[in-house]
Design a protein around this motif. Structure first.
Motif, PDB file in Angstrom:
ATOM      1  N   TYR A  87       0.614  -6.855  18.974  1.00  0.00           N
ATOM      2  CA  TYR A  87      -0.014  -6.287  17.782  1.00  0.00           C
ATOM      3  C   TYR A  87      -1.543  -6.188  17.913  1.00  0.00           C
ATOM      4  N   CYS A  88      -2.144  -7.224  18.515  1.00  0.00           N
ATOM      5  CA  CYS A  88      -3.611  -7.277  18.522  1.00  0.00           C
ATOM      6  C   CYS A  88      -4.216  -6.175  19.399  1.00  0.00           C
ATOM      7  N   ALA A  89      -3.434  -5.750  20.414  1.00  0.00           N
ATOM      8  CA  ALA A  89      -3.951  -4.721  21.324  1.00  0.00           C
ATOM      9  C   ALA A  89      -4.243  -3.425  20.566  1.00  0.00           C
ATOM     10  N   GLY A  90      -3.539  -3.194  19.482  1.00  0.00           N
ATOM     11  CA  GLY A  90      -3.764  -1.945  18.742  1.00  0.00           C
ATOM     12  C   GLY A  90      -4.517  -2.190  17.446  1.00  0.00           C
ATOM     13  N   CYS A  91      -5.314  -3.228  17.377  1.00  0.00           N
ATOM     14  CA  CYS A  91      -5.937  -3.591  16.094  1.00  0.00           C
ATOM     15  C   CYS A  91      -7.453  -3.443  16.171  1.00  0.00           C
ATOM     16  N   ALA A 141     -14.297  -9.684  13.205  1.00  0.00           N
ATOM     17  CA  ALA A 141     -13.550 -10.954  13.078  1.00  0.00           C
ATOM     18  C   ALA A 141     -12.140 -10.703  12.549  1.00  0.00           C
ATOM     19  N   CYS A 142     -11.160 -11.332  13.187  1.00  0.00           N
ATOM     20  CA  CYS A 142      -9.779 -11.217  12.712  1.00  0.00           C
ATOM     21  C   CYS A 142      -9.646 -12.045  11.424  1.00  0.00           C
ATOM     22  N   THR A 181       4.580  -5.411  10.444  1.00  0.00           N
ATOM     23  CA  THR A 181       5.646  -6.256   9.877  1.00  0.00           C
ATOM     24  C   THR A 181       6.059  -5.775   8.486  1.00  0.00           C
ATOM     25  N   ILE A 182       5.059  -5.444   7.656  1.00  0.00           N
ATOM     26  CA  ILE A 182       5.411  -4.993   6.295  1.00  0.00           C
ATOM     27  C   ILE A 182       6.051  -3.601   6.366  1.00  0.00           C
ATOM     28  N   GLY A 183       5.512  -2.744   7.247  1.00  0.00           N
ATOM     29  CA  GLY A 183       6.078  -1.396   7.402  1.00  0.00           C
ATOM     30  C   GLY A 183       7.548  -1.483   7.795  1.00  0.00           C
ATOM     31  N   THR A 217      -2.706  -1.460   5.373  1.00  0.00           N
ATOM     32  CA  THR A 217      -3.802  -2.365   5.701  1.00  0.00           C
ATOM     33  C   THR A 217      -4.244  -2.076   7.132  1.00  0.00           C
ATOM     34  N   ASP A 218      -5.507  -2.398   7.440  1.00  0.00           N
ATOM     35  CA  ASP A 218      -5.948  -2.161   8.817  1.00  0.00           C
ATOM     36  C   ASP A 218      -5.642  -3.362   9.726  1.00  0.00           C
ATOM     37  N   MET A 219      -5.006  -4.384   9.200  1.00  0.00           N
ATOM     38  CA  MET A 219      -4.572  -5.497  10.062  1.00  0.00           C
ATOM     39  C   MET A 219      -3.243  -5.081  10.694  1.00  0.00           C
ATOM     40  N   ASN A 220      -3.282  -4.831  11.977  1.00  0.00           N
ATOM     41  CA  ASN A 220      -2.126  -4.200  12.631  1.00  0.00           C
ATOM     42  C   ASN A 220      -0.835  -5.016  12.519  1.00  0.00           C
TER      43      ASN A 220
END
Ligand SMILES: Cc1cc2nc3c(=O)[nH]c(=O)nc-3n(C[C@H](O)[C@H](O)[C@H](O)COP(=O)(O)OP(=O)(O)OC[C@H]3O[C@@H](n4cnc5c(N)ncnc54)[C@H](O)[C@@H]3O)c2cc1C
Ligand code: SF4
Length: 509
Positions: free
Chosen positions: A439-443, A455-456, A356-358, A348-351
């Motif tokens: 996480y958001c810094a790389g998203c 939009a997140c 977390t899933i990875g 997914t592109d949501m970092n």
């Protein structure tokens, strides 16, 4: 044969009640690796290996004590693949006078054993699970006459009863709870240098299990490349010592923080060892308390850690047994969306979700806040059917056993029980994840934006959740501030958010 002693994969404590009165001359042990337990939900390979490796080590240690163990391996061509059939076959062959076991930790498994014993017309002596510090009767007594159950009150009773972190009748340090000191995030530079947790590389027995799992259950999710979980009581004790010495002191401050490529941070990694009963919670609590007494760790960290075990762990077990079997069917928020496919791949592109899933698929582990405020938060806001979320959590974590996983998932995380487990839904926008992680810094998304291409999705779905459930949330005092914030949105903004939320749902349906 007098008694056939039945031992399940999460009952590996040598001091359990099943051993009371055991006589190796006339009694024997039965253990079985059955495929159904690995396939009723699509289990992570590391979870299967942890259970089976711990079972094989336990059986080996019994044999060394000259105890007869009738052990059925997963790859035995005659394996029936199911507890009931395996037990029937063993009883026909061994002809015991009665069966003895500690009550199973899962409602359905308990029912299955009872039914099988009845069908075989054999007495089943089901004994209490002494691993836990609160019995069913203790929890029933605590719950009696209370309109609402809350962990905090249960925890205080447990502290008093066991004299843990007590100064006479008062809590050590004057407060019961130091949670407000335990919510720090890392600065821009990330976590300080800390020792990596001790690893337990697979020995011959564990490697044997890994080979069977790779061959028989090859399509199951998750990887075994990094498998290093403790699978014996000795290893579990080493893991505890290592945590107390190197990570407990910072556990409190950073228990809610998350960071890319840092799966363990200051967490203990002890849940699997405790859930398999390789480690006694009393020993864990005593070791943490001693760390405070000797100045190895501050009170806030020690109290925060002990609360998880003496409080949450015992409390969720109480909830499970009090409300099962109906509990697993609850869906108070009427959530019917399906679980997104990327929960099984991490693509997914949501970092935050990718990380977390990875990590979950790689290690079979994510810490509490990753489970609650990343993977769990997303399914809650998206409106996924809680039963599907429950099955995912039961499948992918090495420490997953239903008595602890179900109330945490369906109750605490998805609010499917309408508030039995937690007094409010744990909801937040992407800004919470931004505050507690990097996480958001790389998203590609922006946690402060709720509509438009950047939009997140967490933020969009957060506002949409508030609108959707406003009538219910309004009645909850603890949600009033969040609901009041809805008034800041214009009608046009609300409509745009609703439209964007709908398109996210459709794209993931
Ligand atoms: C949606 C969801 C699902 C979960 N599923 C499981 C599960 O299947 N099995 C499981 O053991 N825990 C589960 N938990 C609780 C918690 O996340 C894990 O116990 C913890 O992350 C395990 O890692 P650790 O041993 O490093 O824990 P630490 O952070 O070091 O905590 C110490 C210990 O406290 C106990 N603990 C902490 N939080 C909880 C809690 N909420 N409930 C019960 N015990 C707790 C665990 O035994 C843990 O080992 C779940 C939480 C959530 C939100
Ligand atoms: S911006 Fe949103 S989706 Fe991206 S990492 Fe942050 S919270 Fe997750």
């Amino acid at each position: 044969m007098r008694h056939l002693i039945l031992i399940l994969g999460d009952q590996l404590n040598r001091d359990s009640a099943v051993w009371d009165g055991f006589d190796p001359q006339v009694d024997a042990v039965w253990m079985a690796e059955v495929e159904r337990e690995s396939t009723k939900v699509w289990n992570h390979k590391a979870r299967i290996v942890a259970f089976l490796a711990a079972m094989r080590h336990f059986a080996e240690s019994l044999r060394q004590e000259d105890i007869t163990v009738h052990y059925r391996r997963l790859d035995d061509p005659e394996n029936h693949g199911d507890f009931r059939m395996e037990l029937e076959a063993a009883v026909k062959k061994l002809r015991p006078q009665s069966l003895v076991m500690v009550e199973a930790g899962e409602w359905q498994v308990r029912e299955d054993f009872r039914a099988t014993a009845a069908r075989l017309k054999l007495p089943l002596d089901e004994r209490e699970d002494r691993h836990f510090m609160a019995s069913h009767a203790d929890f029933a007594k605590h719950a009696e006459g209370r309109k609402q159950l809350r962990m905090e009150y249960f925890y205080r009773e447990m502290r008093q009863r066991y004299g843990v972190l007590m100064d006479g009748k008062k809590p050590m340090g004057g407060d019961w709870n130091y949670d407000s000191e335990n919510r720090k995030s890392f600065g821009k530079e990330g976590p300080t240098l800390h020792a990596a947790p001790v690893r337990f590389l697979p020995d011959e027995i564990t490697q044997g299990v890994m080979a069977v799992v790779e061959q028989k259950l090859a399509k199951h999710p998750g990887s075994l490349a990094d498998f290093d979980w403790p699978v014996t009581p000795d290893e579990a004790q080493q893991a505890l010592d290592d945590f107390i010495q190197h990570r407990l002191a910072d556990f409190g401050d950073y228990q809610d923080a998350m960071w890319t490529n840092e799966p363990w941070l200051f967490h203990s990694r002890l849940s699997t060892a405790m859930n398999l009963k390789l480690l006694d919670p009393r020993d864990v609590i005593r070791a943490a308390e001693k760390a405070y007494q000797t100045g190895t760790a501050p009170l806030a960290a020690v109290e925060g850690f002990i609360r998880q075990i003496l409080g949450w762990r015992e409390y969720v077990r109480g909830i499970y047994w009090r409300f099962m079997p109906g509990y697993v069917t609850l869906n108070e928020l009427q959530a019917h969306q399906r679980l997104p496919d990327f929960y099984w791949t991490g693509e997914t592109d949501m970092n935050c979700l990718r990380e977390t899933i990875g990590q979950t698929l790689r290690y079979g582990y994510a810490h509490h806040i990753q489970r609650l405020m990343v993977t769990g938060l997303f399914t809650l806001l998206l409106g996924v059917r809680p039963q599907e979320v429950h099955e995912w959590y039961l499948a992918v974590y090495v420490d997953a056993v239903e008595w602890v996983e179900l109330p945490n998932t369906l109750g605490m995380s998805q609010h499917g029980d309408g508030g039995i487990m937690a007094s409010k839904p744990y909801i937040a926008s992407g800004k919470y994840i931004q505050r507690m992680s990097n996480y958001c810094a790389g998203c590609r998304y922006d946690p402060a934006t709720s509509t438009g291409p950047k939009a997140c999705p967490f933020t969009t779905l957060y506002w949409d959740f508030l609108m959707q459930h406003e009538p219910r949330l309004r009645l909850n005092q603890r949600m009033s501030m969040q609901v009041r914030n809805l008034a800041r949105l214009s009608e046009t903004e609300k409509q745009s958010i609703q439209a964007q939320a709908e398109s996210i749902r459709q794209s993931l349906a």
